[in-house]
Design a protein around this motif. Structure first.
Motif, PDB file in Angstrom:
ATOM      1  N   ALA A 144       0.837  -1.204   0.000  1.00  0.00           N
ATOM      2  CA  ALA A 144       0.000   0.000   0.000  1.00  0.00           C
ATOM      3  C   ALA A 144       0.868   1.249   0.000  1.00  0.00           C
ATOM      4  O   ALA A 144       0.538   2.246  -0.655  1.00  0.00           O
ATOM      5  N   ALA A 145       1.997   1.207   0.726  1.00  0.00           N
ATOM      6  CA  ALA A 145       2.884   2.367   0.802  1.00  0.00           C
ATOM      7  C   ALA A 145       3.444   2.726  -0.573  1.00  0.00           C
ATOM      8  O   ALA A 145       3.598   3.906  -0.898  1.00  0.00           O
ATOM      9  N   TRP A 146       3.745   1.710  -1.370  1.00  0.00           N
ATOM     10  CA  TRP A 146       4.188   1.971  -2.739  1.00  0.00           C
ATOM     11  C   TRP A 146       2.996   2.227  -3.660  1.00  0.00           C
ATOM     12  O   TRP A 146       3.113   2.963  -4.635  1.00  0.00           O
ATOM     13  N   LEU A 219      -5.424  -1.826  -8.156  1.00  0.00           N
ATOM     14  CA  LEU A 219      -5.693  -2.426  -6.856  1.00  0.00           C
ATOM     15  C   LEU A 219      -5.481  -3.932  -6.886  1.00  0.00           C
ATOM     16  O   LEU A 219      -4.910  -4.502  -5.946  1.00  0.00           O
ATOM     17  N   ASP A 220      -5.925  -4.587  -7.962  1.00  0.00           N
ATOM     18  CA  ASP A 220      -5.710  -6.028  -8.075  1.00  0.00           C
ATOM     19  C   ASP A 220      -4.227  -6.357  -8.145  1.00  0.00           C
ATOM     20  O   ASP A 220      -3.737  -7.270  -7.473  1.00  0.00           O
ATOM     21  N   GLY A 221      -3.502  -5.581  -8.947  1.00  0.00           N
ATOM     22  CA  GLY A 221      -2.066  -5.827  -9.071  1.00  0.00           C
ATOM     23  C   GLY A 221      -1.312  -5.505  -7.796  1.00  0.00           C
ATOM     24  O   GLY A 221      -0.345  -6.185  -7.433  1.00  0.00           O
ATOM     25  N   MET A 222      -1.751  -4.469  -7.097  1.00  0.00           N
ATOM     26  CA  MET A 222      -1.092  -4.064  -5.856  1.00  0.00           C
ATOM     27  C   MET A 222      -1.158  -5.177  -4.817  1.00  0.00           C
ATOM     28  O   MET A 222      -0.185  -5.462  -4.120  1.00  0.00           O
ATOM     29  N   ALA A 223      -2.331  -5.790  -4.699  1.00  0.00           N
ATOM     30  CA  ALA A 223      -2.522  -6.819  -3.686  1.00  0.00           C
ATOM     31  C   ALA A 223      -1.729  -8.085  -3.993  1.00  0.00           C
ATOM     32  O   ALA A 223      -1.377  -8.833  -3.080  1.00  0.00           O
ATOM     33  N   ARG A 224      -1.426  -8.319  -5.274  1.00  0.00           N
ATOM     34  CA  ARG A 224      -0.799  -9.579  -5.681  1.00  0.00           C
ATOM     35  C   ARG A 224       0.686  -9.455  -5.993  1.00  0.00           C
ATOM     36  O   ARG A 224       1.352 -10.475  -6.197  1.00  0.00           O
ATOM     37  N   THR A 225       1.192  -8.248  -6.044  1.00  0.00           N
ATOM     38  CA  THR A 225       2.586  -8.055  -6.458  1.00  0.00           C
ATOM     39  C   THR A 225       3.457  -7.695  -5.273  1.00  0.00           C
ATOM     40  O   THR A 225       3.360  -6.596  -4.728  1.00  0.00           O
ATOM     41  N   PRO A 226       4.336  -8.604  -4.834  1.00  0.00           N
ATOM     42  CA  PRO A 226       5.213  -8.288  -3.702  1.00  0.00           C
ATOM     43  C   PRO A 226       6.257  -7.254  -4.093  1.00  0.00           C
ATOM     44  O   PRO A 226       6.602  -7.104  -5.272  1.00  0.00           O
ATOM     45  N   LEU A 227       6.735  -6.534  -3.112  1.00  0.00           N
ATOM     46  CA  LEU A 227       7.801  -5.563  -3.358  1.00  0.00           C
ATOM     47  C   LEU A 227       9.109  -6.300  -3.637  1.00  0.00           C
ATOM     48  O   LEU A 227       9.334  -7.401  -3.122  1.00  0.00           O
ATOM     49  N   PRO A 228       9.986  -5.714  -4.444  1.00  0.00           N
ATOM     50  CA  PRO A 228      11.274  -6.359  -4.699  1.00  0.00           C
ATOM     51  C   PRO A 228      12.130  -6.364  -3.439  1.00  0.00           C
ATOM     52  O   PRO A 228      12.004  -5.499  -2.573  1.00  0.00           O
TER      53      PRO A 228
END
Length: 241
Positions: A144-146, A219-228
């Protein structure tokens, strides 16, 4: 007959002391009356009956002034959906739509918001509202921060695009759109096989439909994509480069 004799400076009413708050307040008033692009340091100095050099004591440059003006205007964004009941996605979109509405009310503000970085209380309140809704929706805090950055960037860019292509601000906007439409529909299957025949898809949807889809996709991508993973050693992560 009016008295034409020169007056001593001591006889003139004292001008209010310059303050950053007063400068920003005057700039906001000018934005509402004349538009952001007219608010230069020289124009503002004239309004305040001072020299431009005096303003630089309180505001470093025009970008900083515009960032402060943007933050002041962000106070008009309706953040109440963040504390209401209902679907969190719909409420988040309502906050972003209100943000876009504020930008669209002032010509040039959206384009400025793409590049300036406000840091005042109203911008912090906007971030707080978005992060609250993302947390409510189960989006991990680090994502969420990113994620608030692309959400606001898309909202800002969409508003800037519509402002730039609007008939009132761009008399040639209709001609440009017609030229693009003709180019897409006339694309050669030999030269552009993935483009030919898809003009209907590329041009489909209302602005509201596209806007909603943009936000849902993010929003869908945010929830499923981990930060590097941060490649730096742990002790080097304490200081941002």
């Amino acid at each position: 007959m009016p008295d034409a004799r020169p007056r001593s400076r001591r006889e003139r009413p004292a001008k209010p002391a310059l303050t950053r708050e007063g400068i920003v307040s005057t700039a906001v008033r000018l934005v509402r009356a004349e538009g952001l692009q007219r608010v230069t340091m020289r124009r503002l100095a004239k309004e305040l009956d001072t020299g431009p050099a005096s303003l630089y004591v309180y505001v470093a440059n025009t970008d900083e002034l515009h960032a402060a003006v943007l933050d002041e205007l962000l106070g008009d964004v309706d953040l109440s959906p963040a504390t209401r009941d209902g679907d969190w996605r719909q409420r988040l979109e309502a906050v972003l739509v209100s943000y876009m509405g504020v930008l669209s009310e002032h010509p040039g503000l959206a384009r400025t918001a793409v590049v300036v970085r406000p840091s005042g209380p109203n911008y912090l309140n906007l971030l707080q509202a978005l992060l609250r809704l993302l947390h409510e929706g189960g989006v991990p805090d680090d994502r969420a921060a990113w994620g608030v950055d692309p959400l606001l960037l898309v909202a800002t860019a969409v508003t800037a695009e519509h402002s730039a292509h609007g008939a009132a601000s761009r008399p040639g906007a209709d001609a440009e759109w017609n030229a693009l439409t003709d180019a897409l529909r006339g694309a050669s299957p030999a030269d552009h096989p993935h483009l030919a025949g898809r003009a209907g898809q590329l041009l489909s949807g209302t602005p509201e439909q596209r806007r909603g889809w943009f936000f849902r996709m993010l929003l869908d991508g945010m929830a499923r994509t981990p930060l590097p993973e941060d490649p730096r050693p742990a002790d080097a992560r304490r200081t941002r480069s």
